[in-house]
Write a protein that holds these residues in place. Structure first.
Motif, PDB file in Angstrom:
ATOM      1  N   ASP A   5     -15.645   5.842 -11.619  1.00  0.00           N
ATOM      2  CA  ASP A   5     -14.932   5.584 -10.368  1.00  0.00           C
ATOM      3  C   ASP A   5     -15.187   4.179  -9.837  1.00  0.00           C
ATOM      4  O   ASP A   5     -14.279   3.543  -9.321  1.00  0.00           O
ATOM      5  CB  ASP A   5     -15.315   6.619  -9.309  1.00  0.00           C
ATOM      6  N   GLU A   6     -16.401   3.679  -9.956  1.00  0.00           N
ATOM      7  CA  GLU A   6     -16.703   2.332  -9.484  1.00  0.00           C
ATOM      8  C   GLU A   6     -15.898   1.304 -10.280  1.00  0.00           C
ATOM      9  O   GLU A   6     -15.398   0.339  -9.733  1.00  0.00           O
ATOM     10  CB  GLU A   6     -18.189   2.027  -9.640  1.00  0.00           C
ATOM     11  N   TRP A   7     -15.775   1.485 -11.567  1.00  0.00           N
ATOM     12  CA  TRP A   7     -15.050   0.545 -12.423  1.00  0.00           C
ATOM     13  C   TRP A   7     -13.569   0.528 -12.064  1.00  0.00           C
ATOM     14  O   TRP A   7     -12.976  -0.510 -11.898  1.00  0.00           O
ATOM     15  CB  TRP A   7     -15.245   0.948 -13.878  1.00  0.00           C
ATOM     16  N   ILE A   8     -12.979   1.684 -11.901  1.00  0.00           N
ATOM     17  CA  ILE A   8     -11.553   1.781 -11.604  1.00  0.00           C
ATOM     18  C   ILE A   8     -11.247   1.180 -10.237  1.00  0.00           C
ATOM     19  O   ILE A   8     -10.335   0.383 -10.089  1.00  0.00           O
ATOM     20  CB  ILE A   8     -11.071   3.244 -11.683  1.00  0.00           C
ATOM     21  N   HIS A   9     -12.016   1.533  -9.220  1.00  0.00           N
ATOM     22  CA  HIS A   9     -11.724   1.068  -7.868  1.00  0.00           C
ATOM     23  C   HIS A   9     -11.866  -0.445  -7.730  1.00  0.00           C
ATOM     24  O   HIS A   9     -11.205  -1.048  -6.911  1.00  0.00           O
ATOM     25  CB  HIS A   9     -12.614   1.767  -6.847  1.00  0.00           C
ATOM     26  N   GLY A  10     -12.669  -1.075  -8.540  1.00  0.00           N
ATOM     27  CA  GLY A  10     -12.845  -2.514  -8.463  1.00  0.00           C
ATOM     28  C   GLY A  10     -11.667  -3.294  -9.012  1.00  0.00           C
ATOM     29  O   GLY A  10     -11.604  -4.500  -8.853  1.00  0.00           O
ATOM     30  N   HIS A  11     -10.717  -2.637  -9.637  1.00  0.00           N
ATOM     31  CA  HIS A  11      -9.602  -3.341 -10.272  1.00  0.00           C
ATOM     32  C   HIS A  11      -8.246  -2.934  -9.720  1.00  0.00           C
ATOM     33  O   HIS A  11      -7.238  -3.137 -10.369  1.00  0.00           O
ATOM     34  CB  HIS A  11      -9.640  -3.116 -11.780  1.00  0.00           C
ATOM     35  N   ILE A  12      -8.218  -2.361  -8.541  1.00  0.00           N
ATOM     36  CA  ILE A  12      -6.946  -1.960  -7.948  1.00  0.00           C
ATOM     37  C   ILE A  12      -6.638  -2.885  -6.780  1.00  0.00           C
ATOM     38  O   ILE A  12      -7.396  -2.979  -5.824  1.00  0.00           O
ATOM     39  CB  ILE A  12      -6.992  -0.494  -7.456  1.00  0.00           C
ATOM     40  N   LEU A  13      -5.531  -3.588  -6.893  1.00  0.00           N
ATOM     41  CA  LEU A  13      -5.024  -4.432  -5.816  1.00  0.00           C
ATOM     42  C   LEU A  13      -3.587  -4.019  -5.578  1.00  0.00           C
ATOM     43  O   LEU A  13      -2.822  -3.850  -6.511  1.00  0.00           O
ATOM     44  CB  LEU A  13      -5.102  -5.906  -6.208  1.00  0.00           C
ATOM     45  N   GLU A  14      -3.232  -3.841  -4.337  1.00  0.00           N
ATOM     46  CA  GLU A  14      -1.910  -3.304  -4.017  1.00  0.00           C
ATOM     47  C   GLU A  14      -0.961  -4.385  -3.529  1.00  0.00           C
ATOM     48  O   GLU A  14      -1.355  -5.301  -2.830  1.00  0.00           O
ATOM     49  CB  GLU A  14      -2.035  -2.235  -2.930  1.00  0.00           C
ATOM     50  N   VAL A  15       0.301  -4.243  -3.932  1.00  0.00           N
ATOM     51  CA  VAL A  15       1.395  -5.034  -3.385  1.00  0.00           C
ATOM     52  C   VAL A  15       2.304  -4.049  -2.668  1.00  0.00           C
ATOM     53  O   VAL A  15       2.734  -3.050  -3.254  1.00  0.00           O
ATOM     54  CB  VAL A  15       2.176  -5.780  -4.483  1.00  0.00           C
ATOM     55  N   ILE A  16       2.558  -4.300  -1.403  1.00  0.00           N
ATOM     56  CA  ILE A  16       3.354  -3.390  -0.589  1.00  0.00           C
ATOM     57  C   ILE A  16       4.621  -4.125  -0.157  1.00  0.00           C
ATOM     58  O   ILE A  16       4.555  -5.229   0.374  1.00  0.00           O
ATOM     59  CB  ILE A  16       2.555  -2.949   0.661  1.00  0.00           C
ATOM     60  N   GLN A  22      13.615  -2.739  11.678  1.00  0.00           N
ATOM     61  CA  GLN A  22      14.803  -3.546  11.955  1.00  0.00           C
ATOM     62  C   GLN A  22      15.564  -3.925  10.680  1.00  0.00           C
ATOM     63  O   GLN A  22      16.527  -4.675  10.731  1.00  0.00           O
ATOM     64  CB  GLN A  22      14.426  -4.830  12.706  1.00  0.00           C
ATOM     65  N   GLY A  23      15.132  -3.436   9.526  1.00  0.00           N
ATOM     66  CA  GLY A  23      15.778  -3.750   8.269  1.00  0.00           C
ATOM     67  C   GLY A  23      15.350  -5.077   7.667  1.00  0.00           C
ATOM     68  O   GLY A  23      15.951  -5.555   6.718  1.00  0.00           O
ATOM     69  N   LYS A  24      14.280  -5.673   8.190  1.00  0.00           N
ATOM     70  CA  LYS A  24      13.768  -6.932   7.666  1.00  0.00           C
ATOM     71  C   LYS A  24      12.748  -6.653   6.566  1.00  0.00           C
ATOM     72  O   LYS A  24      12.034  -5.657   6.600  1.00  0.00           O
ATOM     73  CB  LYS A  24      13.102  -7.755   8.766  1.00  0.00           C
ATOM     74  N   LEU A  25      12.666  -7.587   5.615  1.00  0.00           N
ATOM     75  CA  LEU A  25      11.740  -7.466   4.500  1.00  0.00           C
ATOM     76  C   LEU A  25      10.296  -7.472   4.983  1.00  0.00           C
ATOM     77  O   LEU A  25       9.920  -8.272   5.843  1.00  0.00           O
ATOM     78  CB  LEU A  25      11.957  -8.629   3.524  1.00  0.00           C
ATOM     79  N   PHE A  26       9.490  -6.574   4.434  1.00  0.00           N
ATOM     80  CA  PHE A  26       8.060  -6.530   4.710  1.00  0.00           C
ATOM     81  C   PHE A  26       7.327  -6.717   3.387  1.00  0.00           C
ATOM     82  O   PHE A  26       7.591  -5.992   2.428  1.00  0.00           O
ATOM     83  CB  PHE A  26       7.666  -5.190   5.342  1.00  0.00           C
ATOM     84  N   LEU A  27       6.448  -7.706   3.303  1.00  0.00           N
ATOM     85  CA  LEU A  27       5.636  -7.960   2.116  1.00  0.00           C
ATOM     86  C   LEU A  27       4.178  -8.078   2.520  1.00  0.00           C
ATOM     87  O   LEU A  27       3.850  -8.731   3.505  1.00  0.00           O
ATOM     88  CB  LEU A  27       6.039  -9.279   1.448  1.00  0.00           C
ATOM     89  N   SER A  28       3.317  -7.470   1.718  1.00  0.00           N
ATOM     90  CA  SER A  28       1.896  -7.552   2.000  1.00  0.00           C
ATOM     91  C   SER A  28       1.112  -7.210   0.742  1.00  0.00           C
ATOM     92  O   SER A  28       1.617  -6.534  -0.150  1.00  0.00           O
ATOM     93  CB  SER A  28       1.521  -6.577   3.121  1.00  0.00           C
ATOM     94  N   THR A  29      -0.101  -7.696   0.671  1.00  0.00           N
ATOM     95  CA  THR A  29      -1.043  -7.251  -0.345  1.00  0.00           C
ATOM     96  C   THR A  29      -2.215  -6.612   0.380  1.00  0.00           C
ATOM     97  O   THR A  29      -2.433  -6.841   1.574  1.00  0.00           O
ATOM     98  CB  THR A  29      -1.571  -8.409  -1.218  1.00  0.00           C
ATOM     99  N   MET A  30      -2.958  -5.805  -0.344  1.00  0.00           N
ATOM    100  CA  MET A  30      -4.109  -5.142   0.250  1.00  0.00           C
ATOM    101  C   MET A  30      -5.243  -5.152  -0.771  1.00  0.00           C
ATOM    102  O   MET A  30      -5.022  -4.836  -1.944  1.00  0.00           O
ATOM    103  CB  MET A  30      -3.749  -3.706   0.626  1.00  0.00           C
ATOM    104  N   ASP A  31      -6.425  -5.535  -0.328  1.00  0.00           N
ATOM    105  CA  ASP A  31      -7.545  -5.561  -1.252  1.00  0.00           C
ATOM    106  C   ASP A  31      -8.274  -4.219  -1.260  1.00  0.00           C
ATOM    107  O   ASP A  31      -7.825  -3.242  -0.650  1.00  0.00           O
ATOM    108  CB  ASP A  31      -8.494  -6.716  -0.933  1.00  0.00           C
ATOM    109  N   LEU A  32      -9.381  -4.176  -1.955  1.00  0.00           N
ATOM    110  CA  LEU A  32     -10.141  -2.944  -2.163  1.00  0.00           C
ATOM    111  C   LEU A  32     -10.567  -2.264  -0.864  1.00  0.00           C
ATOM    112  O   LEU A  32     -10.574  -1.041  -0.779  1.00  0.00           O
ATOM    113  CB  LEU A  32     -11.375  -3.266  -3.014  1.00  0.00           C
ATOM    114  N   ILE A  33     -10.879  -3.041   0.170  1.00  0.00           N
ATOM    115  CA  ILE A  33     -11.347  -2.438   1.415  1.00  0.00           C
ATOM    116  C   ILE A  33     -10.237  -2.301   2.460  1.00  0.00           C
ATOM    117  O   ILE A  33     -10.479  -1.923   3.590  1.00  0.00           O
ATOM    118  CB  ILE A  33     -12.543  -3.214   2.001  1.00  0.00           C
ATOM    119  N   GLY A  34      -9.001  -2.619   2.077  1.00  0.00           N
ATOM    120  CA  GLY A  34      -7.871  -2.399   2.968  1.00  0.00           C
ATOM    121  C   GLY A  34      -7.436  -3.583   3.799  1.00  0.00           C
ATOM    122  O   GLY A  34      -6.572  -3.452   4.663  1.00  0.00           O
TER     123      GLY A  34
END
Length: 111
Positions: A5-16, A22-34
């Motif tokens: 679990d430690e190995w897997i969680h260290g390599h997950i980075l999210e693109v949202i 309002q119909g406008k584009l929303f872009l964000s990234t999120m790191d391991l701690i949110g």
């Protein structure tokens, strides 16, 4: 040695991405701690994110057509992962438009 679990969680980075109320584009990234990092034009994540930011800052321009945007993303992704020892094996590009989502697989180096 790290547990599974430690190995897997260290390599997950999210693109949202999506549309806000309002119909406008929303872009964000999120790191391991949110912690989020938003942007109005593009975001990147992964082991070669420094390379990706450089390529995207060079190649991206506003209001590209769908095919031009795909080519820009593909070139930025492949050029970036080729210069990172931990990246490679291609990727998947999802272009989201008002008409829908077009997904294409990229084949990269496999060494």
């Amino acid at each position: 040695m790290k547990g599974k679990d430690e190995w897997i969680h260290g390599h997950i980075l999210e693109v949202i991405s999506g549309l806000d109320e309002q119909g406008k584009l929303f872009l964000s990234t999120m790191d391991l701690i949110g912690a989020q990092a938003g942007a109005k034009d593009f975001v990147v994540a992964g082991t070669c994110d420094g390379n990706l930011y450089g390529m995207c800052e060079t190649l991206y321009k506003p209001d590209m057509e769908e095919e031009e945007l795909f080519e820009t993303i593909a070139q930025a992704l492949l050029a970036s992962v080729d210069r990172d020892a931990l990246s490679g094996w291609g990727g998947v590009v999802h272009v989201i438009t008002e008409k829908g989502i077009v997904s294409r697989e990229l084949k990269g180096r496999q060494d």
